[in-house]
Design an enzyme around this catalytic site. Structure first.
Site, mmCIF file in Angstrom:
data_model
loop_
_atom_site.group_PDB
_atom_site.id
_atom_site.type_symbol
_atom_site.label_atom_id
_atom_site.label_comp_id
_atom_site.label_asym_id
_atom_site.label_seq_id
_atom_site.Cartn_x
_atom_site.Cartn_y
_atom_site.Cartn_z
ATOM 1 N N PHE A 64 -7.578 21.837 -24.128
ATOM 2 C CA PHE A 64 -7.928 20.430 -24.240
ATOM 3 C C PHE A 64 -9.166 20.219 -23.371
ATOM 4 O O PHE A 64 -9.335 20.876 -22.344
ATOM 5 C CB PHE A 64 -6.791 19.485 -23.839
ATOM 6 C CG PHE A 64 -7.188 18.054 -24.075
ATOM 7 C CD1 PHE A 64 -7.300 17.577 -25.377
ATOM 8 C CD2 PHE A 64 -7.535 17.215 -23.040
ATOM 9 C CE1 PHE A 64 -7.753 16.284 -25.624
ATOM 10 C CE2 PHE A 64 -7.981 15.916 -23.277
ATOM 11 C CZ PHE A 64 -8.088 15.456 -24.570
ATOM 12 N N TYR A 92 0.834 -1.205 0.000
ATOM 13 C CA TYR A 92 0.000 0.000 0.000
ATOM 14 C C TYR A 92 0.864 1.249 0.000
ATOM 15 O O TYR A 92 0.575 2.221 -0.681
ATOM 16 C CB TYR A 92 -0.941 0.013 1.217
ATOM 17 C CG TYR A 92 -1.926 1.149 1.125
ATOM 18 C CD1 TYR A 92 -3.132 0.990 0.444
ATOM 19 C CD2 TYR A 92 -1.637 2.416 1.660
ATOM 20 C CE1 TYR A 92 -4.022 2.037 0.306
ATOM 21 C CE2 TYR A 92 -2.514 3.472 1.522
ATOM 22 C CZ TYR A 92 -3.706 3.280 0.854
ATOM 23 O OH TYR A 92 -4.583 4.323 0.706
ATOM 24 N N LYS A 122 -0.355 7.804 -23.299
ATOM 25 C CA LYS A 122 0.014 8.130 -24.674
ATOM 26 C C LYS A 122 1.499 7.810 -24.902
ATOM 27 O O LYS A 122 1.854 6.648 -25.023
ATOM 28 C CB LYS A 122 -0.283 9.610 -24.962
ATOM 29 C CG LYS A 122 -1.764 9.907 -25.212
ATOM 30 C CD LYS A 122 -2.559 10.058 -23.971
ATOM 31 C CE LYS A 122 -3.898 10.688 -24.209
ATOM 32 N NZ LYS A 122 -4.715 10.724 -22.973
HETATM 33 N N1 F0G Z 1 -4.018 16.241 -22.132
HETATM 34 C C1 F0G Z 1 -3.995 15.848 -23.411
HETATM 35 C C2 F0G Z 1 -3.242 16.641 -24.413
HETATM 36 C C3 F0G Z 1 -4.706 14.697 -23.784
HETATM 37 O O1 F0G Z 1 -4.673 14.305 -25.053
HETATM 38 C C4 F0G Z 1 -5.424 13.978 -22.800
HETATM 39 C C5 F0G Z 1 -6.201 12.811 -23.156
HETATM 40 C C6 F0G Z 1 -5.401 14.441 -21.478
HETATM 41 C C7 F0G Z 1 -4.677 15.572 -21.187
HETATM 42 C C8 F0G Z 1 -6.152 13.752 -20.382
HETATM 43 O O2 F0G Z 1 -5.545 12.576 -20.031
HETATM 44 O O3 F0G Z 1 -7.213 10.825 -20.671
HETATM 45 O O4 F0G Z 1 -5.283 10.313 -19.177
HETATM 46 O O5 F0G Z 1 -7.154 11.670 -18.346
HETATM 47 N N2 F0G Z 1 -6.518 12.538 -24.331
HETATM 48 C C9 F0G Z 1 -7.219 11.369 -24.807
HETATM 49 C C10 F0G Z 1 -7.398 11.486 -26.281
HETATM 50 C C11 F0G Z 1 -8.474 11.069 -24.079
HETATM 51 O O6 F0G Z 1 -8.065 10.589 -26.842
HETATM 52 O O7 F0G Z 1 -6.879 12.399 -26.905
HETATM 53 P P1 F0G Z 1 -6.345 11.280 -19.526
#
Ligand code: F0G
Length: 461
Positions: free
Chosen positions: A128, A76, A262
């Protein structure tokens, strides 16, 4: 033999395990789409042939990452994998303090709640969806300070993620530095089509913000891809490695939110990284409320191990060349077929300009949403809307936000599909283009209050 014959790249890996995918019939897809309310987010993945919905959490882990899962220390508190991850973040990104979160938006939530007060303004290089919503829920207002070229799908400017310094200066003059807790800088800019920011521009943003004592919070979700574009296109960086450039980017910022799903090729995970000890203290206090103890923040030990390994892999030059190379392969193919796409081709996907693809449809009938539905019907390829549905409503007036960019995103997971899959996708888009006149648009019949694109339902007009 002229040396130009040797132009091809190939993936720096071979395939050791496969996951079968199945092609459905048009009738089956019609039924599936209807049940999904014409929203590709609501399709079952079993009904999808080639899944280009997102590059988030959909990449293929390496054998080393899978091996890392077996080394999970599921204590944990104080898991050994947390310390491995902390070491990787320090070594590759240079940030001092690490707060793991379940994914990117968990980190966005924490940093927004800590830094933003009611009435604050957060300038950024385009919004975003989840990032802006967390800024708004914390009482702030997002202001777009990206260069105009970013809103023009035809502009071939190589660094469409750059900040317009005049716009940023105007925001500072108008609201005062005390109402600007930080500038939000994304590498790369997802909503602009996966476009990079240049180091020259980031350095200028740093100089300007430093004069006013304003922080830079870095959305580093796709920083390796941005670093690769700098290596390829920015003067003076051709001889630097992607890892070196990444470090240079991070060093110009005060902290970062990361969706590790990503670049770093894990199926789940993220973090907040900070350099300031006091801020870290606050973040550590908050993470236990919303995510989990500060040494796991919603991630399993095994996932932190896979992430630590994935960070190192994501910064290898041959990996990133093949990753972005595949995206550009699809982009070039679509371009040859005459499909209107955002130029230059971005790094995580190809974005179709739905306004140009469907010039007979107004934004009120959701052209990008309609096109994504049509592509699915044609071939079982799943894509995503990035236009008026994603942009949501203005929180003050309640009207739709009408973004200049009305796009369908063909997002490429890392290390998952082959060049042959890309060919099938391009041919499907080209065949839909040939019959575009019959596409009529959609009407929204169910609209969720937040991030409506995920769960909204539509009917064909
Ligand atoms: N910032 C960017 C540039 C993103 O592309 C994403 C997620 C997030 C923040 C948020 O991150 O999903 O881990 O909570 N993008 C995904 C997409 C959902 O399909 O472009 P997360």
């Amino acid at each position: 033999m002229p040396h130009t014959i040797k132009q091809s790249w190939a993936e720096p890996y071979k395939i050791k395990m496969v996951e079968p995918v199945f092609i459905t019939t048009r009738e089956e897809r019609e039924q599936a789409l209807q049940q999904a309310g014409y929203n590709t987010f609501l399709l079952r993945s079993e009904d999808v042939y080639i899944d280009l919905l997102t590059d988030s959490g959909t990449s293929a882990m390496s054998d080393r990452q899978w091996a890392g899962l077996m080394l999970g220390d599921e204590a944990y508190a104080g898991s050994r994998n947390f310390y491995h991850l902390e070491e990787a973040v320090r070594k590759y990104y240079g940030y001092r303090y690490l707060v793991p979160t379940h994914q990117g938006r968990g980190a966005e939530h924490i940093i927004s709640q800590i830094l933003i007060k009611k009435g604050d303004v957060i300038p950024g290089n385009m919004y975003f969806t989840t990032t802006r919503l967390h800024q708004e829920l914390a009482g702030g207002k997002f202001v777009d300070v990206i260069i105009d070229e970013a809103h023009d799908p035809e502009s071939t400017y190589p660094f469409k993620g750059d900040v317009d310094l005049d716009k940023l200066q105007q925001v500072i003059d108008m609201y005062g530095a005390e109402r600007i807790p930080y500038v939000a800088i994304a590498t790369t800019v997802n909503m602009a089509g996966g476009q990079p920011i240049s180091l020259a521009n980031l350095r200028q943003v740093r100089e300007l913000t430093a004069r006013y004592g304003i922080k830079i919070i870095h959305d580093m979700t796709r920083v390796a891809e941005n670093a690769f574009m700098i290596q390829q296109k920015e003067e003076g960086y051709a001889a630097k490695s992607v890892a070196e450039i990444t470090r240079e980017i991070c060093d110009l910022t005060d902290g970062a939110t990361m969706s590790a799903k990503k670049d770093a090729m894990v199926n789940i995970g993220g973090f907040l990284a900070l350099n300031d000890a006091d801020l870290y203290d606050e973040a550590r206090n908050m993470v236990v409320i919303y995510e989990g103890l500060h040494t796991y923040g919603g991630m399993a030990g095994r996932d932190m191990e896979a992430l630590a390994i994935g960070i190192a892999e994501s910064l290898q030059d041959d990996h990133i060349r093949a990753r972005v190379g595949q995206v550009h392969y699809l982009g070039n193919k679509l371009h040859e077929y005459g499909v209107p796409i955002v130029k230059p081709v971005g790094t995580h996907g190809v974005f179709i300009d739905a306004r140009a693809f469907l010039p007979h449809l107004s934004q009120d009938v959701f052209p990008a949403q309609a096109l994504a539905a049509e592509l699915y019907l044609d071939s079982g390829v799943r894509t995503m809307e990035r236009g008026v549905v994603s942009a949501g409503r203005n929180r003050e007036t309640g009207e739709h936000n009408y973004p200049k960019l009305e796009l369908v995103r063909l997002t490429i997971p890392r290390r998952v599909y082959t060049q042959a899959h890309m060919d099938v996708v391009a041919e499907s888009v080209a065949s839909v283009l040939a019959e575009r006149d019959r596409i009529k648009g959609l009407k929204m019949v169910y609209e969720p209050k937040y991030l409506r694109f995920f769960q909204a339902r539509f009917e064909p007009l």
